[in-house]
Write a protein that holds these residues in place. Sequence first.
Motif, short mmCIF file in Angstrom:
data_model
loop_
_atom_site.label_atom_id
_atom_site.label_comp_id
_atom_site.label_asym_id
_atom_site.label_seq_id
_atom_site.Cartn_x
_atom_site.Cartn_y
_atom_site.Cartn_z
N ALA A 184 0.83 -1.20 0.00
CA ALA A 184 0.00 0.00 0.00
C ALA A 184 0.86 1.25 0.00
CB ALA A 184 -0.92 -0.01 1.22
N ASN A 188 0.80 4.55 -2.53
CA ASN A 188 0.11 5.71 -1.97
C ASN A 188 0.99 6.74 -1.28
OD1 ASN A 188 -2.98 5.03 -2.15
ND2 ASN A 188 -1.99 3.13 -1.49
N ARG A 259 -4.55 4.25 8.92
CA ARG A 259 -4.97 4.94 7.70
C ARG A 259 -4.23 6.29 7.62
NH1 ARG A 259 -9.06 3.52 4.51
NH2 ARG A 259 -9.64 5.66 4.04
N TYR A 267 -5.21 5.87 3.20
CA TYR A 267 -5.17 4.50 2.71
C TYR A 267 -4.86 3.55 3.87
CZ TYR A 267 -0.05 4.87 2.86
OH TYR A 267 1.25 5.02 3.26
#
Length: 341
Positions: A184, A188, A259, A267
């Motif tokens: 991730a 991101n 997050r 994300y």
Amino acid sequence: MQEFPSITHATIHYYDGPSPADPRTGTAAASANGEANPQVMPITDIRSLLFPPPAAFTLDISGFTVVKHPSELSYRPCSWDSWNDAYLRESIYYPEIEKVVKEQTGAKKVLILAGTVRTRLFEEPERRPTPPPLPEGTVPLNTNKGNYPAFKADRPRVGGFDKGQEQGPAKKPHIDFGVDGARATLRNWRQDIADEAKDIIAAEDEAAGLPGGLWENYKGRRWGIFGTWRPLLPIKRDPLGFVDFETVDKQDLVSYFMRPPGIHGPYETDIKLSKASAKHKWYWCKDQQPDELTILKFWDSESEKPGSKVAGGIPHTSFHLEETDDLPPRKSLEVRVVAFW
């Protein structure tokens, strides 16, 4: 005469809580006492095994190494204030880190993710009221976005440098990125990183859709995430300890989901907290100096492949040394990077 490594016994504050961890408690990752299983562990000083090179421990076997690496910011005309100067860090120190990580890993390209300075004593967080149960299948998330107050999507993130944002040492053994968190982050964290990784992301997406899954089929470039840890002054208290990868089992690790802000909005990512294991072999570099750089592996795509003997990420933490309570806080700088082969 051969000098044999000395062994120190110290308490490691392992995680002891639900899986995945619940960030809403406030103690899962940040507390030494809450949701913890303290264990006195032998910790071997590797100094006598490091210098002169080659070191006895390597990133691809043990998941860590310590190398001689003086920084220009440690010498005149630079001063202590130079470490707090964003321009000097980005123009001098970050290129130094990119270069040494390339040398130690063989990677062709290295990009800086973030820098965190730690200059205050550890403070035990206040435990929050017991959170209500989550609906079945819901992942507990830490939605705190204050970890990187200077976040900008076009440059490395920072932590601990601004007044009022000082950070202390981490007291629970952890790995900064799990598998999901690493992937991730690649997508991101920052646009230039996502751009560099376009072919990797495409290769991962293709492999994930094939029978057998992602790592059985991945044919893209190798990539990984590493951390570098430098004392800004000689270390006398709260040193860094780390576990040999060959003594870590996947079942030792518990996900802690967050997050953070990203280029496409917040994300989902994760770090790994470590549960106790008698198998763990802990190491440290006693009296580590500012010209001695610890490099830790957090994640490596090569390690995920079936049958791979390449080390993946390793748990690490600070630990308490006896008779150091009256000493001033440890001062250290961590820089996390993503490497591409």
